[in-house]
Design an enzyme around this catalytic site. Structure first.
Site, PDB file in Angstrom:
ATOM      1  CG  ASN A 232      47.084  40.880  47.927  1.00 37.43           C
ATOM      2  OD1 ASN A 232      47.990  41.832  47.942  1.00 37.43           O
ATOM      3  ND2 ASN A 232      46.506  40.572  46.766  1.00 37.43           N
TER       4      ASN A 232
ATOM      5  CB  ALA B 230      44.171  47.002  36.890  1.00 32.18           C
TER       6      ALA B 230
ATOM      7  CD  GLU C 223      44.073  36.666  42.402  1.00 30.68           C
ATOM      8  OE1 GLU C 223      44.117  36.329  41.423  1.00 30.68           O
ATOM      9  OE2 GLU C 223      44.525  37.563  42.896  1.00 30.68           O
TER      10      GLU C 223
ATOM     11  CG  ASN D  25      50.287  38.741  45.804  1.00 30.19           C
ATOM     12  OD1 ASN D  25      50.560  38.151  44.824  1.00 30.19           O
ATOM     13  ND2 ASN D  25      49.804  40.020  45.625  1.00 30.19           N
TER      14      ASN D  25
ATOM     15  CG  ASN E 225      48.094  38.460  42.457  1.00 28.23           C
ATOM     16  OD1 ASN E 225      49.143  38.637  42.277  1.00 28.23           O
ATOM     17  ND2 ASN E 225      47.140  39.528  42.984  1.00 28.23           N
TER      18      ASN E 225
ATOM     19  CG  ASN F 137      48.963  48.056  48.764  1.00 29.36           C
ATOM     20  OD1 ASN F 137      47.566  47.635  49.346  1.00 29.36           O
ATOM     21  ND2 ASN F 137      49.396  47.726  47.524  1.00 29.36           N
TER      22      ASN F 137
ATOM     23  CE  LYS G 138      52.410  40.199  43.237  1.00 23.25           C
ATOM     24  NZ  LYS G 138      51.587  40.048  42.145  1.00 23.25           N
TER      25      LYS G 138
END
Ligand code: KPL
Length: 297
Positions: free
Chosen positions: A185, A12, A259, A181, A102, A195, A177
């Site tokens: 996440n 995306a 991840e 995350n 990420n 979220n 970041k």
């Protein structure tokens, strides 16, 4: 002048950046797996205002030499190293490579393993959702930063035109970041929530604990980040991308690898190196690893 930017990673975010470049009259080139064939594919992006952008974008196998002014890497963290291997075989060492995945770990490993290349890193907090293979919805406006890892020279102006802000010291932004995350996440993946739902008061104690641990680890790494700041970033990104299902929730739902190793795993590993407690991040690492049944670094 039109700039050709190769994008490695057709998820995306990769498609969102390709469409942004197109809108500014640049030429994105999507690099695909080595066994694929070169072709032109019709892409569609639903923008935040509801408008639809369509463009025919070139796709080319990543093992065939191409002319490009920079390579943007938007793969998953655990794919970055293997996806780049065929590209590094033909890419002139001076061409900038911008790692945008990420998490942390692959950036440092790649710059160390291939010191002859021109490494940059960046982060963005946009929300984007893949609707079909070549159809994406932009679900949240984010901030975009990039800067040199070992890189030298200048990046194409096209990156500034699509909203990237240059930072001489990119590491604090990567940690920022990582922090977002590491809070959003794993919890959205475990609770199966958007979220925005995570920003509700019921989750505040858990987010606070994760922020406290992360601030201590960052401090030990020489990165100044207060726990309150981390919590505020997390809440503002969660609100800006409120309808978004985080990438980790999407991965867990689709039974894909996550991840988690490059996010919570990295925090746990750095905490261990400094003799610090990161039990809340360790708990997330264990929970998500169990949920997805498979993780990779
Ligand atoms: O990066 C993201 C992700 O989902 O991986 C955020 C910014 C949390 C947006 O969902």
């Amino acid at each position: 002048m039109a700039t050709t930017l190769a994008i490695l990673g057709g998820g995306a975010i990769g498609q969102l950046l390709a469409m942004d470049l197109c809108q500014h009259r640049h030429s994105p080139l999507l690099l695909t797996r080595p066994e694929t064939t070169a072709r032109i594919i019709q892409h569609q992006l639903q923008r935040l205002d509801g408008s639809i952008q369509q463009a025919s974008l070139p796709h080319a196998p990543s093992n065939q030499p191409q002319h490009c002014d920079a390579v943007l890497v938007t793969t998953k963290a655990y794919q970055a190293e293997s996806a780049l291997t065929p590209v590094l075989a033909w890419l002139p060492p001076s061409t900038p490579i911008v790692l945008l995945h990420n998490g942390m770990g692959p950036q440092q490993r790649l710059a160390q393993r291939f010191p002859e290349h021109n490494w940059w890193a960046g982060m963005l907090t946009d929300g984007a959702l893949k609707l079909e293979s070549h159809s994406v919805r932009h679900t949240g406006q984010g901030v975009r930063y990039l800067g040199p890892l070992s890189g030298q020279g200048q990046l194409p102006d096209a990156l500034t035109e699509i909203g990237f802000i240059s930072e001489a010291a990119i590491l604090p932004r990567l940690w920022q970041k990582l922090a977002v995350n590491a809070l959003i996440n794993p919890l959205t993946a475990c609770y199966g929530c958007t979220n925005g739902e995570l920003a509700r008061p019921g989750h505040r104690a858990e987010l606070q604990r994760l922020s406290d641990e992360l601030a201590a680890v960052a401090k030990a790494e020489g990165i100044a980040m207060e726990a309150e700041q981390i919590l505020a970033w997390c809440l503002s990104v969660a609100e800006a991308t409120c309808s978004n299902r985080s990438s980790m929730l999407q991965d867990v739902s689709a039974k894909r690898p996550t991840e988690i190793d490059a996010i919570s795993g990295f925090v746990v590993e750095r905490a261990r190196a400094h003799g610090l407690c990161a039990d809340a991040h360790r708990h997330n690492l264990d929970r998500v690893s169990q949920l997805s049944g498979c993780t990779k670094t």
